[in-house]
Scaffold this motif. Structure first.
Motif, PDB file in Angstrom:
ATOM      1  N   VAL A   1       8.529 -13.957   4.824  1.00  0.00           N
ATOM      2  CA  VAL A   1       9.321 -12.975   4.137  1.00  0.00           C
ATOM      3  C   VAL A   1      10.123 -13.680   3.098  1.00  0.00           C
ATOM      4  O   VAL A   1      10.813 -14.501   3.138  1.00  0.00           O
ATOM      5  CB  VAL A   1      10.418 -12.192   4.904  1.00  0.00           C
ATOM      6  N   GLU A   2       9.811 -13.058   1.660  1.00  0.00           N
ATOM      7  CA  GLU A   2      10.574 -13.659   0.582  1.00  0.00           C
ATOM      8  C   GLU A   2      11.112 -12.529   0.110  1.00  0.00           C
ATOM      9  O   GLU A   2      10.635 -11.435  -0.437  1.00  0.00           O
ATOM     10  CB  GLU A   2       9.483 -14.330  -0.290  1.00  0.00           C
ATOM     11  N   ASP A   3      12.394 -12.674  -0.282  1.00  0.00           N
ATOM     12  CA  ASP A   3      13.601 -11.537  -1.039  1.00  0.00           C
ATOM     13  C   ASP A   3      13.101 -10.116  -0.513  1.00  0.00           C
ATOM     14  O   ASP A   3      12.707  -9.370  -1.180  1.00  0.00           O
ATOM     15  CB  ASP A   3      13.159 -11.696  -2.552  1.00  0.00           C
ATOM     16  N   GLY A   4      13.116 -10.071   0.720  1.00  0.00           N
ATOM     17  CA  GLY A   4      12.983  -9.151   1.533  1.00  0.00           C
ATOM     18  C   GLY A   4      11.648  -8.323   1.583  1.00  0.00           C
ATOM     19  O   GLY A   4      11.195  -7.404   2.369  1.00  0.00           O
ATOM     20  N   VAL A   5      10.538  -9.277   1.029  1.00  0.00           N
ATOM     21  CA  VAL A   5       9.194  -8.735   1.137  1.00  0.00           C
ATOM     22  C   VAL A   5       8.254  -9.526   1.825  1.00  0.00           C
ATOM     23  O   VAL A   5       8.160 -10.725   1.721  1.00  0.00           O
ATOM     24  CB  VAL A   5       8.409  -8.579  -0.503  1.00  0.00           C
ATOM     25  N   PRO A   6       7.681  -8.959   2.832  1.00  0.00           N
ATOM     26  CA  PRO A   6       6.558 -10.016   3.640  1.00  0.00           C
ATOM     27  C   PRO A   6       5.294 -10.448   2.657  1.00  0.00           C
ATOM     28  O   PRO A   6       4.538  -9.646   2.261  1.00  0.00           O
ATOM     29  CB  PRO A   6       5.992  -8.990   4.887  1.00  0.00           C
ATOM     30  N   VAL A   7       5.224 -11.717   2.525  1.00  0.00           N
ATOM     31  CA  VAL A   7       4.181 -12.169   1.378  1.00  0.00           C
ATOM     32  C   VAL A   7       3.191 -12.704   1.950  1.00  0.00           C
ATOM     33  O   VAL A   7       2.028 -12.789   1.305  1.00  0.00           O
ATOM     34  CB  VAL A   7       5.005 -12.916   0.183  1.00  0.00           C
ATOM     35  N   ARG A   8       3.168 -13.543   2.934  1.00  0.00           N
ATOM     36  CA  ARG A   8       2.004 -13.995   3.878  1.00  0.00           C
ATOM     37  C   ARG A   8       2.249 -13.710   5.285  1.00  0.00           C
ATOM     38  O   ARG A   8       3.522 -13.951   5.750  1.00  0.00           O
ATOM     39  CB  ARG A   8       2.201 -15.701   3.662  1.00  0.00           C
TER      40      ARG A   8
ATOM     41  N   ALA B   1       2.418  -7.708   5.570  1.00  0.00           N
ATOM     42  CA  ALA B   1       1.750  -8.867   4.775  1.00  0.00           C
ATOM     43  C   ALA B   1       0.379  -8.653   4.582  1.00  0.00           C
ATOM     44  O   ALA B   1      -0.192  -8.753   3.505  1.00  0.00           O
ATOM     45  CB  ALA B   1       2.200  -9.965   5.273  1.00  0.00           C
ATOM     46  N   VAL B   2      -0.350  -8.472   5.921  1.00  0.00           N
ATOM     47  CA  VAL B   2      -2.013  -8.499   5.734  1.00  0.00           C
ATOM     48  C   VAL B   2      -2.212  -7.124   4.781  1.00  0.00           C
ATOM     49  O   VAL B   2      -3.018  -7.243   4.153  1.00  0.00           O
ATOM     50  CB  VAL B   2      -2.478  -8.547   7.130  1.00  0.00           C
ATOM     51  N   LEU B   3      -1.654  -6.040   5.046  1.00  0.00           N
ATOM     52  CA  LEU B   3      -1.835  -4.719   4.790  1.00  0.00           C
ATOM     53  C   LEU B   3      -1.382  -4.806   3.056  1.00  0.00           C
ATOM     54  O   LEU B   3      -2.281  -4.385   2.060  1.00  0.00           O
ATOM     55  CB  LEU B   3      -0.983  -3.745   5.076  1.00  0.00           C
ATOM     56  N   ASN B   4      -0.395  -5.604   2.706  1.00  0.00           N
ATOM     57  CA  ASN B   4      -0.027  -5.576   1.230  1.00  0.00           C
ATOM     58  C   ASN B   4      -1.308  -6.529   0.558  1.00  0.00           C
ATOM     59  O   ASN B   4      -1.593  -6.011  -0.478  1.00  0.00           O
ATOM     60  CB  ASN B   4       1.184  -6.567   1.215  1.00  0.00           C
ATOM     61  N   GLY B   5      -1.932  -7.601   1.195  1.00  0.00           N
ATOM     62  CA  GLY B   5      -2.799  -8.331   0.689  1.00  0.00           C
ATOM     63  C   GLY B   5      -3.959  -7.557   0.472  1.00  0.00           C
ATOM     64  O   GLY B   5      -4.989  -8.116  -0.239  1.00  0.00           O
ATOM     65  N   ALA B   6      -4.312  -6.619   1.237  1.00  0.00           N
ATOM     66  CA  ALA B   6      -5.432  -5.776   1.171  1.00  0.00           C
ATOM     67  C   ALA B   6      -5.486  -4.354   0.156  1.00  0.00           C
ATOM     68  O   ALA B   6      -6.417  -3.843   0.176  1.00  0.00           O
ATOM     69  CB  ALA B   6      -5.814  -5.036   2.606  1.00  0.00           C
ATOM     70  N   GLY B   7      -4.185  -4.359  -0.361  1.00  0.00           N
ATOM     71  CA  GLY B   7      -3.854  -3.359  -1.444  1.00  0.00           C
ATOM     72  C   GLY B   7      -3.076  -2.115  -0.720  1.00  0.00           C
ATOM     73  O   GLY B   7      -3.086  -1.011  -1.441  1.00  0.00           O
ATOM     74  N   GLY B   8      -2.669  -2.260   0.313  1.00  0.00           N
ATOM     75  CA  GLY B   8      -2.186  -1.164   1.104  1.00  0.00           C
ATOM     76  C   GLY B   8      -0.487  -1.071   1.065  1.00  0.00           C
ATOM     77  O   GLY B   8      -0.053  -1.961   0.214  1.00  0.00           O
ATOM     78  N   LYS B   9       0.075  -0.192   1.430  1.00  0.00           N
ATOM     79  CA  LYS B   9       1.562  -0.042   1.102  1.00  0.00           C
ATOM     80  C   LYS B   9       2.371   0.502   2.461  1.00  0.00           C
ATOM     81  O   LYS B   9       1.539   1.048   3.331  1.00  0.00           O
ATOM     82  CB  LYS B   9       1.837   1.114   0.314  1.00  0.00           C
ATOM     83  N   VAL B  10       3.527  -0.021   2.563  1.00  0.00           N
ATOM     84  CA  VAL B  10       4.467   0.493   3.988  1.00  0.00           C
ATOM     85  C   VAL B  10       5.716   1.003   3.081  1.00  0.00           C
ATOM     86  O   VAL B  10       6.223   0.228   2.543  1.00  0.00           O
ATOM     87  CB  VAL B  10       4.490  -0.574   4.864  1.00  0.00           C
ATOM     88  N   VAL B  11       6.045   2.119   3.583  1.00  0.00           N
ATOM     89  CA  VAL B  11       7.118   2.789   2.812  1.00  0.00           C
ATOM     90  C   VAL B  11       7.975   3.341   3.940  1.00  0.00           C
ATOM     91  O   VAL B  11       7.451   3.731   5.133  1.00  0.00           O
ATOM     92  CB  VAL B  11       6.722   3.811   1.946  1.00  0.00           C
ATOM     93  N   ARG B  12       9.391   3.603   3.779  1.00  0.00           N
ATOM     94  CA  ARG B  12      10.169   4.386   4.786  1.00  0.00           C
ATOM     95  C   ARG B  12       9.546   5.884   4.939  1.00  0.00           C
ATOM     96  O   ARG B  12       9.108   6.537   4.070  1.00  0.00           O
ATOM     97  CB  ARG B  12      11.529   4.455   4.179  1.00  0.00           C
TER      98      ARG B  12
END
Length: 265
Positions: free
Chosen positions: A107-114, A223-234
Motif C-alpha cells: 500500500v502506498e499513500d493509502g492505495v494498494p499498488v502491488r 491491487a490485482v483488480l486495480n491493475g486489471a482496470g477495476g475499481k473498489v469503492v465504499r
C-alpha cells in the motif's frame, strides 16, 4: 520501493507459503484455535505468517509490515506499508473447500499498488507486474522461474445481464437485497480474495461486500483488480476505498468493472 524486486519476492514467498499450507491441508488432521474475535486460526495460518514475515522483513527491513496474525502490527500509523493475510479464507481451509488464498500487498499513500493472490488448492495465481498491470500465471509453479502469464482485464459489463460474485461464507439477506437492484444474468459464490480476482479476469462484473473485512483481507485482491482496470469503492458514498484506516477495518464496499452502473445503497 523497487517494484521488480518486490514482485519477485512476493511471488516467491506466496508459493513457499502455499506449499506449507497445502502440506498441512492434506494432512490427516490439524489444530484449529479460536481468536479473540471468534474467528478460527490454524497452524497453517501461523506457519505461513512466520515464513512470509521473515521473508519480507529480510528483503525490505525499512518498510512497515502489517499482518493478520501479529496483532501488535495493528497499531501501525502509516499510509505506506506491506500488508499480509497469510491464509485468507480460514473457514474454507478448515472445511476443506479449497477457496483460500495467500495475500501479500504493498500500500502506498493509502492505495494498494502491488499485490499477489495465490490459491494453492485451486492452482490459480494472480499478481501485479512491476509496471502495475495484472496477470494470471498458469502452473505448474516454480518459485525461481516465472511460468506463462496472461494479462487480465475486467469485463465490458452488460448492465442488462450482469455476472455477480458474492461471499461463500458471509452472504446474507442485505447482500441479496442489494444484488436484486441489478439485472443479473447469473451469480456465483467464492471464498476469500478470489472474488476480486474473478472481477479482475472478467469472470464476474460486480462483487458487493456488506460485511466486516479487514485491510489484509482485501489489499492484495484490490491491487490485482486495480491493475486489471477495476475499481473498489465504499458502499455508502462510492468514494475510493482507502487503506491505513484506524485498526485497519474496512467499511462495506463494492468491487466492480467500471462499466457497471452502480446502484445506491
Amino acid at each position: 520501493m523497487h517494484y521488480e524486486t518486490l514482485v519477485t519476492v512476493m511471488r516467491k514467498l506466496a508459493l513457499e507459503a502455499g506449499d506449507k499450507i497445502m502440506e498441512i491441508y492434506e494432512s490427516d488432521d490439524f489444530e484449529v484455535k479460536t481468536k479473540s474475535d471468534a474467528s478460527p486460526v490454524t497452524e497453517a495460518d501461523e506457519a505461513a505468517d512466520a515464513l512470509i514475515s521473515a521473508g519480507l522483513r529480510g528483503a525490505f527491513p525499512d518498510m512497515p509490515l502489517v499482518t493478520e496474525e501479529q496483532s501488535d502490527s495493528h497499531n501501525l500509523d502509516a499510509m505506506t506499508f506491506l500488508i499480509v493475510d497469510p491464509l485468507d479464507g480460514t473457514k474454507e481451509f478448515v472445511n476443506r473447500r479449497g477457496d483460500f488464498t495467500v495475500n501479500i500487498a504493498l500500500v502506498e499513500d493509502g492505495v494498494p499498488v502491488r499485490g499477489i493472490v495465490y490459491a494453492p488448492a485451486r492452482g490459480r495465481m494472480f499478481y501485479t507486474t512491476s509496471t502495475g498491470t495484472s496477470v494470471e500465471e498458469t502452473g505448474p509453479f516454480d518459485k525461481d522461474t516465472v511460468g506463462e502469464t496472461t494479462p487480465i482485464k475486467v469485463s465490458e459489463a452488460d448492465n442488462s445481464a450482469l455476472m455477480v460474485v458474492a461471499s461463500k461464507s458471509h452472504r446474507d439477506e442485505a447482500t441479496d437485497e442489494y444484488i436484486n437492484k441489478y439485472s443479473v444474468a447469473d451469480s456465483t459464490s467464492a471464498g476469500s480474495s478470489l472474488k476480486f480476482c474473478l472481477v479482475a479476469t472478467g469472470e464476474a462484473d460486480l462483487y458487493p461486500r456488506l460485511g466486516r473485512t479487514m485491510e489484509w483481507d482485501t489489499a492484495a485482491g484490490h491491487a490485482v483488480l486495480n491493475g486489471a482496470g477495476g475499481k473498489v469503492v465504499r458502499f455508502d458514498d462510492h468514494t475510493p476505498l482507502a487503506y491505513g484506516k484506524p485498526e485497519f477495518a474496512n467499511p462495506y464496499f463494492i468491487a466492480y468493472a467500471p462499466g457497471v452502473e452502480l446502484k445506491e445503497a
